[in-house]
Design an enzyme around this catalytic site. Structure first.
Site, PDB file in Angstrom:
ATOM      1  CG  ASP A 463      -1.964   1.100   1.126  1.00  0.00           C
ATOM      2  OD1 ASP A 463      -3.049   0.800   0.628  1.00  0.00           O
ATOM      3  OD2 ASP A 463      -1.682   2.239   1.527  1.00  0.00           O
ATOM      4  CD  GLU A 506      -4.513   4.357  -1.766  1.00  0.00           C
ATOM      5  OE1 GLU A 506      -4.779   4.748  -0.638  1.00  0.00           O
ATOM      6  OE2 GLU A 506      -5.295   4.483  -2.714  1.00  0.00           O
TER       7      GLU A 506
END
Length: 589
Positions: A463, A506
């Protein structure tokens, strides 16, 4: 007799072979065509469902964005009024302060007070906004009362509890904001926002106020001015109040201030009943009804999202016509039909040409033709079912080589089309990594293989830290560039046997088959350092990012299924986030 009989048997045998060949060719062609038709129908249905979902999401987002904007505007306008009230009172204090210092040596305190009252009284109701000055003594008695009609010395419009509250706050803080019910010109009481500040030199409290209803009225008007404009598409916002009257309907100006209870769709269903049912059950949701499309001037099925804004009693909605989706799908379907017809024409052409070839050469080259035909049918069927091109070198006769060439042209076009569809279905269009569905499918297969063979399997969840700030500070194009660059870095650091997928905005997942946890930690740490040390340069920005990584291994502990292993990696990812980000967390951390 034997010679004639032999010729007869040969002719019959040849006829049987030709019939079998013809039947096989036609069957293969029809099977191939039906298979393409089935794929075509599936693709159309999936595309229509996806387009309807995207359209519904869009209209819902429009309504929720407006609700959020109204909430923000109310808060912003209220803060602006507070600031204006403070400025208004400071102007009065400046006038009083100037008069006091100019006259304190030559005039008595009572004379100075009267001079200040004389200076403020003419201007206390001036300006465009519905606010004005008032003055009270420290004991709560009025000098210039808060009421427009009261005179100096009369009983204050403030209630005794309010006067005490005001006095207490000002004694401790020197100033105060209050929200209290005040009398209006029609002798009713309404909530008002009050600002009061102490003027110690004369023992006065000088203040100003504005009714909450006036603040809300200005806010409502600014919102209506924003949404009451003509749009060129059938996509618009509509609003009606708690009495059912339209107060915003930019596409149909004549409907403003009409009551929604007057309207029914073409089926006779009351529109207000349908909307109220959704609002009462869910506070907001989707309704479907028949309505005139202002773009096409035809009655069409419309899907709207409505939501109730309780502070104002407004119902806010936006909708779209399903025929627009149908038109888009029809256009797409038309293009696919053309491609399908081309493929069908090619297949039928090949089949017909194949039959002609067999009829011409069948008698003279029966045995050789049978062998080559069987070979051709085999490779053609393999090509049609497995998307493999026909190997022309395996064919003996030039006619079959020619057929194979044209068949390969058709198959190449089909394979290219299917590959494009597969890429759209399996690859994330922005980053070119696997999308979530495809990655989870590959993960499920590798997990089952690893369980069966008892081999190592490691899952990394990655992440990008504070990615939202990239979008907020530099814009979404810069955010897209960062995502693409990040995927390039990941692919450069892993093996061909590893899988990289985008499983969130993301958030990415990396699957490492046949990899023990120590090797996986080394790969993860190297990847983390590479990302940290890379400069992300684009037109809009030049920045560095970091990544947090959670790691789970199939060997380190037993899992019920691949979902459990995924959840474990996700837990370690959150651990990495909670521990300060820019780190790798696993069972060995």
């Amino acid at each position: 007799m034997d010679k004639i009989k032999n010729k007869s048997l040969l002719a019959r045998f040849t006829a049987v072979i030709l019939v079998l060949i013809i039947t096989s060719s036609v069957s293969i062609s029809f099977y191939y065509i039906e298979m393409i038709k089935s794929d075509h129908r599936t693709q159309i249905n999936e595309l229509r469902n996806a387009q309807l979902l995207a359209t519904k999401t869009h209209v819902k987002d429009q309504v929720q964005e407006l609700i959020d904007f109204i909430t923000f505007q109310r808060y912003s306008n209220r803060n602006q009024v507070k600031s204006d009230l403070q400025e208004h009172v400071e102007q009065a204090l400046l006038i009083a302060d100037n008069i006091y210092f100019q006259n304190r040596a030559d005039s008595s305190l009572e004379e100075i007070k009267q001079s200040v009252v004389n200076a403020l009284a003419p201007v206390r109701w001036g300006g465009d906004q519905p606010r004005y000055y008032f003055i009270y003594n420290s004991d709560g008695s009025p000098v210039l009362d808060i009421s427009r009609t009261a005179k100096s010395g009369q009983k204050s419009e403030f209630s005794e509890p309010l006067s005490k509250k005001m006095t207490t706050l000002i004694k401790h803080q020197g100033r105060a904001f209050l929200q209290e019910n005040l009398i209006t010109s029609d002798q009713s009481r309404q909530p008002a926002l009050i600002y009061i500040k102490q003027f110690k030199a004369l023992g006065w409290y000088i203040g100003s106020f504005e009714y909450e209803s006036d603040i809300e009225l200005r806010t409502k008007q600014s919102i209506l001015d924003k949404i009451n404009f003509k749009r060129e598409s059938s996509d618009y916002i509509f609003v009606y109040d708690n009495q059912g009257k339209f107060i915003a309907h930019p596409e149909l100006i004549s409907m403003q201030h009409r009551n929604i209870s007057e309207f029914s769709d073409t089926s006779g269903n009351k529109l207000l009943t349908s909307i109220n049912k959704v609002i009462n059950e869910q506070y907001g949701g989707f309704v479907q009804y028949s309505w005139m499309n202002p773009v096409t001037d035809k009655v069409s099925t419309k899907t709207s999202y409505v939501q109730f804004f309780s502070p104002w009693g407004w119902t806010v909605g936006s909708g779209t016509y399903t025929e627009e989706v149908d038109l888009y799908i029809a256009h797409f379907e038309s293009e696919m039909d053309k491609s399908l017809q081309s493929i069908m024409f090619g297949v039928m052409s090949i089949t017909l040409f194949l039959l002609v070839v067999f009829l011409i050469v069948g008698l003279g080259f029966k045995n050789s033709l049978e062998r080559d035909m069987r070979r051709f049918i085999h490779v053609f069927k393999s090509a049609s079912t497995k998307n493999k091109l026909i190997v022309k070198d395996s064919l003996k006769y030039s006619e079959f080589v020619t057929l194979a060439h044209y068949a390969n042209n058709i198959l190449e076009a089909r394979i290219e089309t299917q590959n494009e569809l597969i890429e759209h279905a399996t690859i994330d269009s922005l980053t070119k990594a696997f999308n979530r569905r495809q990655f989870m499918s590959l993960f499920r297969l590798d997990y089952q293989k690893a369980v069966k063979s008892k081999n190592d399997l490691v899952l990394l969840l990655l992440d990008i830290d504070f990615f939202k700030l990239v979008n907020d500070n530099y814009g979404h194009p810069s955010g897209d560039f960062v995502l693409q660059k990040f995927v390039e870095i990941c692919k450069s650091q892993v093996r061909k046997s590893d899988y990289l997928g985008r499983v969130g905005g993301e958030e990415f997942a990396l699957l490492l088959p046949d990899t023990n946890i120590d090797e996986a930690l080394r790969i993860a740490e190297k990847l983390r350092q590479t990302v940290e040390n890379t400069e992300f340069n684009c037109k809009e920005c030049s920045l560095s990012i970091t990544v947090s990584i959670g790691l789970s291994s199939i060997i380190e502990q037993p899992y019920h299924d691949e979902s459990s292993m995924f959840k474990q990696a996700d837990a370690y990812l959150y651990q990495a986030k909670d521990s300060g980000r820019n780190r790798v967390c696993s069972s060995l951390s």
